[in-house]
Design a protein around this motif. Structure first.
Motif, short mmCIF file in Angstrom:
data_model
loop_
_atom_site.label_atom_id
_atom_site.label_comp_id
_atom_site.label_asym_id
_atom_site.label_seq_id
_atom_site.Cartn_x
_atom_site.Cartn_y
_atom_site.Cartn_z
N VAL A 104 0.88 -1.24 0.07
CA VAL A 104 -0.14 0.23 0.10
C VAL A 104 0.86 1.19 0.00
CG1 VAL A 104 -1.70 1.22 1.47
CG2 VAL A 104 -1.90 -1.14 1.03
N GLY A 105 2.05 1.38 0.70
CA GLY A 105 2.95 2.26 0.69
C GLY A 105 3.30 2.63 -0.75
N SER A 106 3.73 1.62 -1.46
CA SER A 106 4.18 1.46 -2.52
C SER A 106 3.25 2.51 -3.55
CB SER A 106 4.49 0.23 -3.30
OG SER A 106 5.72 -0.39 -2.54
N GLU A 140 14.23 -13.13 -5.06
CA GLU A 140 14.95 -12.89 -6.73
C GLU A 140 13.52 -12.95 -7.50
OE1 GLU A 140 17.38 -11.28 -6.65
OE2 GLU A 140 18.00 -11.74 -4.67
N ASN A 141 12.79 -13.60 -7.03
CA ASN A 141 11.45 -13.79 -7.91
C ASN A 141 10.73 -12.25 -7.85
OD1 ASN A 141 11.71 -16.31 -8.68
ND2 ASN A 141 10.28 -16.98 -6.92
N ILE A 142 10.81 -11.63 -6.46
CA ILE A 142 10.18 -10.71 -6.34
C ILE A 142 11.07 -9.44 -6.93
CG2 ILE A 142 9.54 -8.62 -4.70
CD1 ILE A 142 8.99 -10.84 -2.76
N SER A 143 12.24 -9.52 -7.09
CA SER A 143 13.16 -8.43 -7.69
C SER A 143 12.79 -8.03 -8.83
CB SER A 143 14.51 -9.03 -7.59
OG SER A 143 14.91 -9.79 -8.56
N PHE A 144 11.99 -8.74 -9.74
CA PHE A 144 11.66 -8.41 -11.13
C PHE A 144 10.48 -7.43 -11.15
CE2 PHE A 144 9.61 -8.79 -15.25
CZ PHE A 144 10.39 -9.17 -15.81
N SER A 145 10.07 -7.35 -9.85
CA SER A 145 8.96 -6.00 -9.67
C SER A 145 9.72 -4.95 -8.78
CB SER A 145 7.93 -6.49 -9.07
OG SER A 145 7.15 -7.44 -10.03
N SER A 146 10.47 -5.68 -7.73
CA SER A 146 10.97 -4.34 -6.83
C SER A 146 12.26 -3.72 -7.31
CB SER A 146 11.50 -5.16 -5.49
OG SER A 146 12.59 -5.98 -6.01
N TYR A 150 1.96 -6.85 -14.28
CA TYR A 150 0.87 -6.80 -13.38
C TYR A 150 0.86 -8.25 -12.59
CZ TYR A 150 -0.78 -2.12 -14.36
OH TYR A 150 -0.77 -0.90 -14.60
N LEU A 151 0.95 -9.33 -13.45
CA LEU A 151 0.96 -10.75 -12.85
C LEU A 151 2.04 -11.13 -11.89
CD1 LEU A 151 -0.71 -13.33 -13.15
CD2 LEU A 151 0.57 -13.96 -15.22
N ALA A 152 3.35 -10.63 -12.52
CA ALA A 152 4.27 -10.75 -11.63
C ALA A 152 4.24 -10.18 -10.35
CB ALA A 152 5.50 -9.84 -11.94
N GLY A 153 3.17 -9.30 -9.86
CA GLY A 153 2.72 -8.96 -8.55
C GLY A 153 2.77 -9.95 -7.49
N VAL A 154 2.20 -11.17 -8.01
CA VAL A 154 2.16 -12.39 -7.09
C VAL A 154 3.09 -13.03 -6.56
CG1 VAL A 154 -0.06 -13.22 -8.54
CG2 VAL A 154 2.50 -14.38 -8.89
N ALA A 155 4.35 -12.52 -6.73
CA ALA A 155 5.51 -12.84 -6.18
C ALA A 155 5.69 -12.41 -4.72
CB ALA A 155 6.86 -12.42 -6.98
N TYR A 156 5.07 -11.19 -4.65
CA TYR A 156 4.94 -10.53 -3.17
C TYR A 156 4.11 -11.31 -2.12
CZ TYR A 156 6.66 -6.17 -5.03
OH TYR A 156 7.73 -5.33 -5.23
N ALA A 157 3.06 -12.28 -2.74
CA ALA A 157 2.59 -13.17 -1.73
C ALA A 157 3.50 -14.09 -0.94
CB ALA A 157 1.57 -14.07 -2.61
N SER A 216 20.60 -7.86 -9.23
CA SER A 216 19.93 -6.83 -9.96
C SER A 216 21.06 -6.20 -10.81
CB SER A 216 19.91 -5.45 -8.77
OG SER A 216 18.91 -6.13 -7.97
N ILE A 217 22.39 -5.88 -10.58
CA ILE A 217 23.33 -5.70 -11.63
C ILE A 217 23.44 -6.49 -12.74
CG2 ILE A 217 25.45 -4.72 -11.99
CD1 ILE A 217 25.65 -3.69 -9.23
N LEU A 218 23.38 -7.80 -12.47
CA LEU A 218 23.60 -8.86 -13.36
C LEU A 218 22.60 -8.97 -14.51
CD1 LEU A 218 25.85 -10.76 -14.35
CD2 LEU A 218 24.91 -12.46 -12.89
N PHE A 219 21.36 -9.09 -13.95
CA PHE A 219 20.13 -9.48 -14.65
C PHE A 219 19.08 -8.32 -14.74
CE2 PHE A 219 21.83 -13.49 -12.78
CZ PHE A 219 21.88 -14.13 -13.85
N TYR A 220 19.11 -7.32 -13.73
CA TYR A 220 17.84 -6.40 -13.94
C TYR A 220 18.52 -4.94 -14.14
CZ TYR A 220 15.08 -10.31 -12.45
OH TYR A 220 14.57 -11.56 -12.29
N SER A 221 19.52 -4.83 -14.68
CA SER A 221 20.08 -3.35 -14.71
C SER A 221 19.33 -2.58 -15.52
CB SER A 221 21.64 -3.30 -15.06
OG SER A 221 21.75 -3.86 -16.34
#
Length: 510
Positions: free
Chosen positions: A185-187, A299-305, A386-393, A432-437
């Motif tokens: 909710v803060g996000s 790291e599943n969440i990191s796709f969104s975070s 949006y579907l990737a948000g399920v990782a937060y569960a 994050s640097i290696l895969f999500y930069s």
């Protein structure tokens, strides 16, 4: 059965009870009747003053945290001449501070009143958030974000430790879900507040809109720190009702705090925070596998975070309000999936944590395949992100699971919960640097392959954990140790015996 009254006189505990239950009790002693504890009222108090503070704290934690990304896409990048992977490097500095502070913060909570420590940490990161409005280079951002993360690292794993001291196994999933959802909710809130600030305050008193965001975040953070100092009871022990500025003694009486502690399963309180904790923790599978599974889950969440969607929107030249508001849909999905998972674990009789873990893993594989197939198609990208948000569960699922399995040993539980987040953050610092930069936008080719790997692996490890949990439950013996603070006079004083006699036998408590 008639209503039963518990009494105490001359340090000897006496009871009156209906003879029809077939038990033998002494009915001939003089007695002094005490008021029964209202169990539902105690649980409501716990929700109002324990859950409320940790949720507010985590909410503002994410408002402050996501606020940096919102500031970046709202003018900070241009004003500070940031380029390339500068934002990724700032994120790595934050992650390093977060990792360094995780375990020490959890151990501090075992020796310092959580009311004091969590309130202080909230105040400290609030002041550091305020200092962000004066930055003139991305290097200053790196330094501030590093120290900010050290104090913010008290929140997530520390709260899971505290929730495990207040709530039963069936109560934990919903409360944990509410807690983790408060951060999401803060996000969402941060994105909309940045849009509003930019529209109304950009240029006011010579300050850019993104600088005003940090000032306003500070103004929200400090009252939450003060609320925790005054109203948060910390943990249910005999010292909770004492302390300067604390209102706990007016919220809970000592009998209610004793009951809050007794209503949970017994744990081995002969353990202590000393060198013996090292072989205890390393000699069990809990620390190893829960740390590993949350490295994968994190790291599943990191796709969104890692704010990939915001960076994609920036690359595709979306408007300022769209860049701030569209990513909120990811967090909304995270909230819904988290609450759905918690409801499943709480209300479905045969529900298991590994069931949810497998569902998350499967959906994230679908996300990676969709984005890899056509990353420039807006409909596909929006749906997949949006579907990737399920990782937060996974936050509620895995940390609740660890809390339950490690309940017997408080020190081990503190270390396991902290280590899960700590190692996840340590890996994310370079992952994050290696895969999500930022330079991987808009195709995210490496990130998609990484997401498939971590999703599949998290599902496999979850199955292994479940098999070991079953084996451990079959081998576990009832603890012979009885906490001397829970002697029989305290065990039953002021409590309705109709429930207590079902949970405890007088032979076991004497």
């Amino acid at each position: 059965m008639n209503e039963i009254e518990f009494v105490k006189k001359d340090d000897q505990f006496k009871v009156y009870i209906d003879k029809d239950d077939g038990r033998d009790y002494n009915e001939n002693e003089p007695v002094l009747v005490t008021k029964p504890i209202n169990k539902r009222k105690v649980l409501i108090k716990i929700d109002l003053f324990v859950l409320s503070f940790v949720c507010l704290q985590y909410w503002i934690n994410y408002v402050d945290r996501v606020g940096f990304t919102n500031a970046y896409v709202s003018g900070m990048k241009e004003d500070l001449n940031m380029e390339g992977n500068d934002i990724t490097i700032v994120g790595v500095c934050f992650t390093v501070g977060y990792v360094i502070g995780m375990l020490p913060n959890n151990l501090i909570l075992l020796v310092v009143s959580p009311r004091i420590w969590l309130s202080f940490c909230t105040f400290a990161w609030g002041v550091l958030t305020l200092s962000m409005y004066k930055v003139t280079s991305y290097k200053q951002c790196c330094a501030i974000r590093f120290f900010q993360a050290i104090f913010e690292s008290c929140t997530f794993s520390g709260t899971h430790l505290i929730l495990g001291m207040w709530y039963k196994e069936k109560e934990l999933p919903i409360r944990t879900a509410i807690f983790t959802s408060s951060g999401l909710v803060g996000s969402i809130f941060s994105g909309f507040i940045q849009t509003g600030i930019h529209d109304s305050l950009n240029g006011a008193h010579g300050l850019e809109g993104w600088r005003w965001l940090f000032i306003i975040d500070f103004c929200i953070t400090i009252p939450i720190a003060l609320y925790g100092l005054v109203f948060f009871p910390g943990i249910p022990d005999h010292n909770s009702i004492s302390g300067r500025f604390s209102m706990t003694k007016y919220i809970f009486n000592q009998e209610e705090l004793d009951y809050a502690r007794r209503r949970l399963p017994k744990r081995d309180e002969s353990t202590s925070l000393d060198w013996s904790v090292i072989p205890r923790v390393l000699g069990r599978w809990h620390w190893w596998l829960f740390s590993f599974v949350w490295i994968l889950g994190g790291e599943n969440i990191s796709f969104s975070s890692n704010s990939l969607f915001a960076l994609w929107l920036l690359d595709q030249n979306y408007s300022l309000s769209q860049k701030n508001n569209y990513p909120s849909g990811i967090y909304a999905v995270g909230i819904l999936s988290t609450m759905a998972a918690a409801a499943y674990l709480s209300y479905i009789k045969r529900a298991k944590h590994w069931h949810v873990a497998l569902v998350i893993a499967t959906l994230l594989c679908v996300v990676a395949i969709m984005i890899r197939a056509n990353p420039l198609n807006a409909a596909i990208m929006f749906t997949a992100q949006y579907l990737a948000g399920v990782a937060y569960a996974g936050q509620a699922v895995f940390f609740t699971w660890a809390n339950i399995i490690c309940h017997n040993d408080l020190q081990e539980r503190a270390i396991v919960l902290a280590s899960m987040n700590m190692f996840s953050g340590a890996v994310n610092a370079w992952w994050s640097i290696l895969f999500y930069s930022a330079t991987t936008v808009p195709h995210f080719r490496k990130g998609c392959y990484a997401l498939i790997a971590t999703s599949v692996a998290s599902g496999i490890v979850s199955i292994v954990i479940r098999k070991l949990q079953i084996k451990e439950l079959n081998e576990r013996q009832e603890l012979p140790f009885v906490n001397p603070n829970d002697a029989i006079a305290e065990e039953y004083e002021g409590e309705d015996i109709t429930d207590s006699l079902d949970d405890h036998s007088l032979d076991n408590t004497c």
